[in-house]
Write an enzyme that holds these catalytic residues in place. Sequence first.
Site, PDB file in Angstrom:
ATOM      1  N   CYS A 124       0.838  -1.197   0.000  1.00  0.00           N
ATOM      2  CA  CYS A 124       0.000   0.000   0.000  1.00  0.00           C
ATOM      3  C   CYS A 124       0.880   1.257   0.000  1.00  0.00           C
ATOM      4  O   CYS A 124       1.483   1.593  -0.994  1.00  0.00           O
ATOM      5  CB  CYS A 124      -0.997  -0.047   1.150  1.00  0.00           C
ATOM      6  SG  CYS A 124      -2.395   1.091   0.975  1.00  0.00           S
ATOM      7  N   HIS A 149      -3.458  -5.741   1.022  1.00  0.00           N
ATOM      8  CA  HIS A 149      -2.702  -5.976   2.254  1.00  0.00           C
ATOM      9  C   HIS A 149      -2.585  -7.463   2.608  1.00  0.00           C
ATOM     10  O   HIS A 149      -3.420  -7.996   3.345  1.00  0.00           O
ATOM     11  CB  HIS A 149      -3.388  -5.252   3.409  1.00  0.00           C
ATOM     12  CG  HIS A 149      -3.232  -3.770   3.372  1.00  0.00           C
ATOM     13  ND1 HIS A 149      -2.298  -3.093   4.127  1.00  0.00           N
ATOM     14  CD2 HIS A 149      -3.886  -2.823   2.653  1.00  0.00           C
ATOM     15  CE1 HIS A 149      -2.383  -1.792   3.890  1.00  0.00           C
ATOM     16  NE2 HIS A 149      -3.346  -1.607   2.993  1.00  0.00           N
ATOM     17  N   GLU A 165      -0.628  -8.772   4.722  1.00  0.00           N
ATOM     18  CA  GLU A 165      -0.377  -8.940   6.158  1.00  0.00           C
ATOM     19  C   GLU A 165      -1.662  -9.014   6.975  1.00  0.00           C
ATOM     20  O   GLU A 165      -1.636  -9.401   8.143  1.00  0.00           O
ATOM     21  CB  GLU A 165       0.529  -7.806   6.680  1.00  0.00           C
ATOM     22  CG  GLU A 165      -0.149  -6.482   6.938  1.00  0.00           C
ATOM     23  CD  GLU A 165      -0.413  -5.646   5.695  1.00  0.00           C
ATOM     24  OE1 GLU A 165      -0.708  -4.446   5.852  1.00  0.00           O
ATOM     25  OE2 GLU A 165      -0.336  -6.183   4.567  1.00  0.00           O
TER      26      GLU A 165
END
Length: 227
Positions: free
Chosen positions: A87, A196, A198
């Site tokens: 991002c 994302h 993660e």
Amino acid sequence: MSARIGVVTFPGSLDDGDAARAARIAGAEAVPLWHADPDLHGVDAVVLPGGFSYGDYLRCGAIARFAPVMRTVVDAAREGLPVLGICNGFQILCEAHLLPGALTRNGHLHFRNRDQVLRVETTDTAWTNAFHPRQEILIPVKNGEGRYVADERTLDELAAQGQIVARYLGENPNGSQRDIAAVANEAGNVVGIMPHPEHAVEELTGPSLDGLGFFTSILKHLAGAPA
């Protein structure tokens, strides 16, 4: 000894803790790196996390690109150090000219936050070798300036050279050209991704475990890298 993955914190970083947690879940040691410290402390790879570095003043990533730590990251990446920008980290990589193109305001001018299906287009990078070619994965996307743009020649070259890492499937969440969600440099050690991974590493909190593949990929890459 566990691989050491450095996670940079800039003023305004939001997802540095999540990135460090994802690295630990994958089996790595997460090493905090501070934006004002140029020392990478012997890490084997670096993650530039999501957030709003330096408040996103000027342009997203435009100030972070000049942080002391980035001077070292840029030099090390050009020598082969694996770097993943997520991002805002993707925006920083483009501002630092480690990746081509730019991330601009979403085409619909709205912030978009949702779970998003992607198709992995190449597994020939340090961060995607654990996936299967054209594998479809589900990870969150959350951005207001995630529209990837580049001139037509650059877009053609990215496609021809296998540097488009992932594309959006279904509705494009931000208007990115050619549905591009992630790109790599020519060497494949630097990857920028707008969604994302993660946030998709645990059953309790993620829409899937698909994001974990980016972190297990780097461990696989490092395990096979020459000493």
